[in-house]
Design a protein around this motif. Structure first.
Motif, PDB file in Angstrom:
ATOM      1  N   SER A 146       4.701   2.777  -5.334  1.00 51.13           N
ATOM      2  CA  SER A 146       3.964   3.468  -4.282  1.00 51.13           C
ATOM      3  C   SER A 146       3.186   2.465  -3.441  1.00 51.13           C
ATOM      4  N   HIS A 157      -0.219   7.500   2.237  1.00 50.18           N
ATOM      5  CA  HIS A 157       0.304   7.190   0.905  1.00 50.18           C
ATOM      6  C   HIS A 157       1.813   7.397   0.919  1.00 50.18           C
ATOM      7  N   ARG A 158       2.550   6.371   0.518  1.00 56.68           N
ATOM      8  CA  ARG A 158       4.007   6.442   0.524  1.00 56.68           C
ATOM      9  C   ARG A 158       4.561   6.155  -0.860  1.00 56.68           C
ATOM     10  N   GLN A 159       5.595   6.918  -1.227  1.00 53.41           N
ATOM     11  CA  GLN A 159       6.270   6.759  -2.512  1.00 53.41           C
ATOM     12  C   GLN A 159       7.654   6.163  -2.293  1.00 53.41           C
ATOM     13  N   GLY A 178      -0.583   2.191  -7.557  1.00 53.83           N
ATOM     14  CA  GLY A 178       0.039   2.723  -8.759  1.00 53.83           C
ATOM     15  C   GLY A 178      -0.119   1.834  -9.980  1.00 53.83           C
ATOM     16  N   ALA A 182       5.268  -2.333  -7.236  1.00 57.46           N
ATOM     17  CA  ALA A 182       5.875  -1.679  -6.083  1.00 57.46           C
ATOM     18  C   ALA A 182       6.696  -2.713  -5.319  1.00 57.46           C
TER      19      ALA A 182
END
Length: 209
Positions: A146, A157-159, A178, A182
Motif C-alpha cells: 500500500s 491511500h492506494r492499494q 502498511g 510495498a
C-alpha cells in the motif's frame, strides 16, 4: 528534532553513489562543506555523512542540496544504457533521496519522452517530506502493498493494483503505511532535467590531448 537530525539518527545504507558525487561537485565548485550545509538548511555533520554515503537523505533535503550546488537532480543518476536495445533488465540502482527504500531507474539516458522508476518501500519508508519536481506529470502504480500519497495536502491511500496521475509540480510526499514491503512504479514525463557534470575538466582534457 529537525528533519536533518532525524535522518542522521536513522541507520542507513545511505547514498553510496550519489553522496561522493555530491562531494565531487561541491569541491569542483569551490564550496565549503559548512557553506553548502548552511544554505541547504542542514548541519555540517549531516552533509558530511551524506557525502560519504553514511546516511539517508530525504527527497526535500536532497533537492535543496542540489539547488545550492546548482546541479540538476537527474545529473546524479546512473542510467541503464543499452545502446542497441529498448529493453532494460532490472534497472540500475537509483539514489533520489528518501528513507527505508530501494529504487531502480528503468529507462536509459537516451529516452527523452518519459522516465520510469521502481521503488521498494519498507514499512514506514517514504520520501521523508514534501517536494515538487521539474516535470509535467507523474504516474504512480502500486504493484504490491500500500501507498499513502499526499498531493497538495490531500491524502490518497492506494492499494496493490491502484494507480494515480498528478502534476509533478504539485507538492507531494509518499510513504508505506502498511506492515509489509510495498512496490511502486513511477513514470515521470518528461524525464527529470540533467546536465553535463564537470564540462571544464573535459575541455581541459581535450586541450591537453
Amino acid at each position: 528534532m529537525d528533519n536533518a537530525a532525524s535522518e542522521q539518527s536513522r541507520s542507513s545504507s545511505g547514498m553510496q553513489l550519489a553522496g561522493p558525487r555530491l562531494r565531487e561537485i561541491r569541491q569542483d565548485r569551490g564550496l565549503t562543506l559548512a557553506a553548502v550545509a548552511e544554505s541547504a538548511g542542514v548541519t555540517k555533520g549531516f552533509l558530511s555523512l551524506a557525502e560519504r554515503g553514511k546516511t539517508q537523505v530525504s527527497v526535500p533535503n536532497l533537492l535543496r542540496i542540489c539547488e545550492v550546488l546548482d546541479v540538476q537532480l537527474g545529473s546524479l543518476f546512473d542510467y541503464p544504457d543499452h545502446p542497441d536495445e529498448a529493453v532494460v533488465h532490472g534497472g540500475t540502482a537509483l539514489e533520489m533521496g528518501g528513507e527505508g527504500l530501494r529504487e531502480f531507474l528503468l529507462t536509459p539516458s537516451h529516452e527523452t519522452r518519459l522516465q520510469a522508476m521502481r521503488t521498494i518501500l519498507e514499512p514506514g519508508g517514504g520520501s521523508g517530506g514534501a517536494y515538487s519536481l521539474q516535470a509535467d506529470s507523474i504516474f504512480a502504480l502500486v504493484i504490491r502493498g500500500s501507498l499513502e500519497l499526499v498531493v497538495d495536502g490531500a491524502p490518497r491511500h492506494r492499494q496493490s493494483g491502484d494507480s494515480l496521475t498528478f502534476p509533478a509540480r504539485s507538492t507531494h510526499e509518499w510513504s508505506n503505511p502498511g506492515p509489509v514491503d510495498a512496490e511502486v512504479v513511477w513514470v515521470i514525463t518528461p524525464p527529470l532535467p540533467r546536465q553535463e557534470l564537470f564540462p571544464a575538466r573535459k575541455k581541459r582534457g581535450t586541450a591537453a590531448g
